[in-house]
Design a protein around this motif. Sequence first.
Motif, PDB file in Angstrom:
ATOM      1  N   GLY A 103       3.376   2.098   3.950  1.00  0.00           N
ATOM      2  CA  GLY A 103       3.390   0.793   3.110  1.00  0.00           C
ATOM      3  C   GLY A 103       3.190  -0.453   4.156  1.00  0.00           C
ATOM      4  O   GLY A 103       3.997  -1.356   3.876  1.00  0.00           O
ATOM      5  N   HIS A 104       2.424  -0.364   5.153  1.00  0.00           N
ATOM      6  CA  HIS A 104       2.269  -1.497   5.746  1.00  0.00           C
ATOM      7  C   HIS A 104       1.605  -2.644   5.193  1.00  0.00           C
ATOM      8  O   HIS A 104       0.739  -2.361   4.437  1.00  0.00           O
ATOM      9  CB  HIS A 104       1.163  -0.885   7.201  1.00  0.00           C
ATOM     10  N   GLU A 105       2.180  -3.961   5.422  1.00  0.00           N
ATOM     11  CA  GLU A 105       1.755  -4.982   4.654  1.00  0.00           C
ATOM     12  C   GLU A 105       0.389  -5.607   5.026  1.00  0.00           C
ATOM     13  O   GLU A 105      -0.117  -6.445   4.257  1.00  0.00           O
ATOM     14  CB  GLU A 105       2.843  -6.000   4.744  1.00  0.00           C
ATOM     15  N   GLU A 106      -0.329  -5.067   6.193  1.00  0.00           N
ATOM     16  CA  GLU A 106      -1.467  -5.472   6.342  1.00  0.00           C
ATOM     17  C   GLU A 106      -2.622  -4.514   5.642  1.00  0.00           C
ATOM     18  O   GLU A 106      -3.856  -4.626   6.111  1.00  0.00           O
ATOM     19  CB  GLU A 106      -1.722  -5.631   7.924  1.00  0.00           C
ATOM     20  N   ASN A 160      -4.687   6.261  11.812  1.00  0.00           N
ATOM     21  CA  ASN A 160      -3.908   5.183  11.771  1.00  0.00           C
ATOM     22  C   ASN A 160      -3.808   4.584  10.144  1.00  0.00           C
ATOM     23  O   ASN A 160      -2.763   4.045   9.865  1.00  0.00           O
ATOM     24  CB  ASN A 160      -3.986   3.987  12.754  1.00  0.00           C
ATOM     25  N   LEU A 161      -4.918   4.431   9.869  1.00  0.00           N
ATOM     26  CA  LEU A 161      -4.947   3.668   8.614  1.00  0.00           C
ATOM     27  C   LEU A 161      -4.010   4.635   7.414  1.00  0.00           C
ATOM     28  O   LEU A 161      -3.434   4.024   6.619  1.00  0.00           O
ATOM     29  CB  LEU A 161      -6.572   3.537   8.050  1.00  0.00           C
ATOM     30  N   LEU A 162      -4.362   5.861   7.470  1.00  0.00           N
ATOM     31  CA  LEU A 162      -3.986   6.618   6.471  1.00  0.00           C
ATOM     32  C   LEU A 162      -2.301   6.449   6.549  1.00  0.00           C
ATOM     33  O   LEU A 162      -1.606   6.736   5.444  1.00  0.00           O
ATOM     34  CB  LEU A 162      -4.524   8.122   6.627  1.00  0.00           C
ATOM     35  N   LYS A 163      -1.896   6.628   7.916  1.00  0.00           N
ATOM     36  CA  LYS A 163      -0.624   6.495   8.176  1.00  0.00           C
ATOM     37  C   LYS A 163      -0.043   5.009   7.781  1.00  0.00           C
ATOM     38  O   LYS A 163       1.238   5.160   7.164  1.00  0.00           O
ATOM     39  CB  LYS A 163      -0.232   6.713   9.626  1.00  0.00           C
ATOM     40  N   ALA A 164      -0.488   4.176   7.655  1.00  0.00           N
ATOM     41  CA  ALA A 164      -0.132   2.763   7.532  1.00  0.00           C
ATOM     42  C   ALA A 164      -0.230   2.830   6.031  1.00  0.00           C
ATOM     43  O   ALA A 164       0.874   1.970   5.496  1.00  0.00           O
ATOM     44  CB  ALA A 164      -1.329   1.652   7.999  1.00  0.00           C
ATOM     45  N   ILE A 165      -0.896   3.260   5.196  1.00  0.00           N
ATOM     46  CA  ILE A 165      -1.065   3.486   3.804  1.00  0.00           C
ATOM     47  C   ILE A 165       0.326   4.105   3.392  1.00  0.00           C
ATOM     48  O   ILE A 165       1.325   3.695   2.484  1.00  0.00           O
ATOM     49  CB  ILE A 165      -1.973   4.032   3.080  1.00  0.00           C
ATOM     50  N   GLU A 166       0.598   5.230   4.130  1.00  0.00           N
ATOM     51  CA  GLU A 166       1.831   6.174   3.785  1.00  0.00           C
ATOM     52  C   GLU A 166       2.974   5.406   4.130  1.00  0.00           C
ATOM     53  O   GLU A 166       4.218   5.597   3.298  1.00  0.00           O
ATOM     54  CB  GLU A 166       1.715   7.486   4.659  1.00  0.00           C
ATOM     55  N   THR A 204      -8.917  -2.203   0.409  1.00  0.00           N
ATOM     56  CA  THR A 204      -8.940  -1.183   1.544  1.00  0.00           C
ATOM     57  C   THR A 204      -8.185  -0.011   0.809  1.00  0.00           C
ATOM     58  O   THR A 204      -8.840   1.131   1.105  1.00  0.00           O
ATOM     59  CB  THR A 204      -8.208  -1.708   2.678  1.00  0.00           C
ATOM     60  N   VAL A 205      -7.306  -0.146  -0.043  1.00  0.00           N
ATOM     61  CA  VAL A 205      -6.581   1.170  -0.685  1.00  0.00           C
ATOM     62  C   VAL A 205      -7.734   1.772  -1.647  1.00  0.00           C
ATOM     63  O   VAL A 205      -7.962   2.811  -1.739  1.00  0.00           O
ATOM     64  CB  VAL A 205      -5.458   0.663  -1.457  1.00  0.00           C
ATOM     65  N   PHE A 206      -8.646   0.784  -2.546  1.00  0.00           N
ATOM     66  CA  PHE A 206      -9.618   1.378  -3.430  1.00  0.00           C
ATOM     67  C   PHE A 206     -10.768   1.938  -2.608  1.00  0.00           C
ATOM     68  O   PHE A 206     -11.136   3.005  -2.905  1.00  0.00           O
ATOM     69  CB  PHE A 206     -10.339  -0.065  -4.030  1.00  0.00           C
ATOM     70  N   ALA A 207     -10.987   1.250  -1.292  1.00  0.00           N
ATOM     71  CA  ALA A 207     -11.992   2.060  -0.470  1.00  0.00           C
ATOM     72  C   ALA A 207     -11.755   3.383   0.052  1.00  0.00           C
ATOM     73  O   ALA A 207     -12.462   4.378   0.137  1.00  0.00           O
ATOM     74  CB  ALA A 207     -12.430   0.978   0.911  1.00  0.00           C
ATOM     75  N   VAL A 208     -10.422   3.450   0.466  1.00  0.00           N
ATOM     76  CA  VAL A 208      -9.856   4.707   0.776  1.00  0.00           C
ATOM     77  C   VAL A 208      -9.939   5.731  -0.065  1.00  0.00           C
ATOM     78  O   VAL A 208     -10.097   6.862   0.233  1.00  0.00           O
ATOM     79  CB  VAL A 208      -8.253   4.758   1.640  1.00  0.00           C
ATOM     80  N   ALA A 253       0.755  -1.238  -0.010  1.00  0.00           N
ATOM     81  CA  ALA A 253       0.083   0.058   0.015  1.00  0.00           C
ATOM     82  C   ALA A 253       0.815   1.173   0.079  1.00  0.00           C
ATOM     83  O   ALA A 253       1.924   1.113   0.469  1.00  0.00           O
ATOM     84  CB  ALA A 253      -0.878   0.013   1.176  1.00  0.00           C
ATOM     85  N   CYS A 254       0.407   2.520  -0.777  1.00  0.00           N
ATOM     86  CA  CYS A 254       1.083   3.600  -0.653  1.00  0.00           C
ATOM     87  C   CYS A 254       0.115   4.482  -1.076  1.00  0.00           C
ATOM     88  O   CYS A 254      -0.886   4.445  -1.747  1.00  0.00           O
ATOM     89  CB  CYS A 254       2.366   3.499  -1.633  1.00  0.00           C
ATOM     90  N   MET A 255       0.429   5.893  -0.718  1.00  0.00           N
ATOM     91  CA  MET A 255      -0.439   7.123  -1.008  1.00  0.00           C
ATOM     92  C   MET A 255      -0.572   6.987  -2.678  1.00  0.00           C
ATOM     93  O   MET A 255      -1.593   7.739  -3.173  1.00  0.00           O
ATOM     94  CB  MET A 255      -0.176   8.281  -0.392  1.00  0.00           C
ATOM     95  N   ALA A 256       0.535   6.736  -3.318  1.00  0.00           N
ATOM     96  CA  ALA A 256       0.640   6.906  -4.851  1.00  0.00           C
ATOM     97  C   ALA A 256      -0.859   6.123  -5.205  1.00  0.00           C
ATOM     98  O   ALA A 256      -1.500   6.532  -6.294  1.00  0.00           O
ATOM     99  CB  ALA A 256       2.018   6.610  -5.139  1.00  0.00           C
TER     100      ALA A 256
END
Length: 525
Positions: free
Chosen positions: A264-267, A256-262, A272-276, A208-211
């Motif tokens: 690149g957390h593997e969970e 926390n979810l936004l931070k985790a995406i940033e 979920t990236v699509f949902a966000v 996951a990443c913000m890109a």
Amino acid sequence: GVSSHPVSDLLFKNTSPNVVYTDDEIRSRYTYRTTSVTKQPNGQYQVTPKAQLYDFKVGRKVPKVGMMLVGWGGNNGTTVTAGIMANRRNMTWETRGGPRAANYYGSVVMGSTMKLGTDPETNKDVNIPLNQVLPIVHPNDLVVGGWDISGMNMADAMDRAAVLEPTLKAQLKKEMSYMVPLPSIYYPDFIAANQEDRADNVLEGSKACMAHVDKIRDDIKGFKAKNGLDKVIVQWTANTERYADLVEGVNDTADNLLKAIEAGHEEVSPSTVFAVACILEQVPFINGSPQNTFVPGAVELAERHGAFIGGDDFKSGQTKMKSALVDFMINAGIKLTSIASYNHLGNNDGKNLNSHRQFRSKEISKSNVVDDMVEANHVLYPDQGEKPDHCVVIKYMPAVGDNKRALDEYYAEIFMGGHQTISLFNVCEDSLLASPLIIDLVLIAELMTRVEWRSCAEDGAAATEYKGFHSVLSILSYMLKAPLTPPGTPVVNALAKQRAALTNIFRAFVGLEPESDMSLEHKLF
Ligand code: NAI
């Protein structure tokens, strides 16, 4: 793209002073009646009828809507796309059983009716199509697009799916060959390893990443602009993913979810990236697969942005049957003691579910579907936590393709120590059952984006500002196996209740009382 019709064009008009029609809206003032129950120290229930006045507004202008599917090139994605195009063009095609014509059978919105009331002259019920109760988008007008990790064009993908008749496919082939799914995000750890060979259309990066969030948002904006759309609804009909682990500090809150995406957390899963991305884009997002896309942080994010989400897992075949049959048995006072459910299927969904972690998502989704019905009957199930044994097995058998076999045995205790055994063999042409649900989910979710409510005091004065329904659209439950509901609210799986909720909420928007089926007019004279 926005179109509305004069009030005289509506199929019915409510003469009640509580309903007002304007060019833009249907407004209804509605009394919602409930019963409040409290248990007294002596064990007696004290019951108090409650009435709450609401004002509802439904926008009458039907927008131009785009439906973007994640997993567009799969069996469901190709089938629903082809089905809409065939309906739009009023197609007929030859089969060995004779000619067939495009229809929307299996769509509750397009294929079912609702009792409007009774004609006093004939004493007969008047039923109208559900899609005439409120201004609803016609599926023929949906513009369809989406993403897939497989870059195959939609004509070839339709062949790969092996669902539709060759005579129909031949008529659609050319148009569909120009449709190519957008590249998608692929984190191999989330779907079965056996899917790897079709992943040839993927964005760079396997975490996951913000890109990725930004790219999906850009894709939605681009699709909207290119097709001149007013609205887009996104739906996940891609492979079933494994569950994401719920980790404190990672997916438990929106921040926390936004931070985790940033980070690149593997969970953080692709779904979920699509949902966000959709939540941030204020685009409704519906999850048609069983995984836990809507981790608590995603739900909180949706609430924060007032964006609509719905899920999980299409309820098409075996479970739909189960949620109707078990509803019947338990409400008939029959003590269901075990459900043995076995499936085999040979499509790519089955191949993916052949892998344990993905199967586990499906198993969870399929397992809790009778809990509400059991819990409601403490006469049959007096012990806390007592429930029927329930086992779900899924096997991959390539030969049967999309024609999934669902075999269920329902075993129940009846009068005086007797037993009833119901054995069901259900051949579900899977994608042909799921496609109309995909349409219903889009049509109803879109409608809900045009609904606003406010509560009123007893004297009729407005008590709150107008706003939308809760972000979690539990009104979609009828189409979903493991309905997502607003945090802290009960889940309803019983099919009849789900449909009643849907139709009665529709009725409230046009100032009609819930359908009680009392028919006193036929009993008291
Ligand atoms: P499918 O396997 O034919 O299609 C899934 C598509 O998703 C494939 O084309 C695949 O390439 C694509 N994909 C996988 N990961 C992706 C990603 N990260 N981004 C974009 N695309 C991705 O499966 P089918 O039969 O269409 O079912 C789709 C989903 O719907 C499955 O999860 C299934 O469990 C669920 N479902 C289906 C029902 C039915 O068909 N009756 C009922 C209930 C749920």
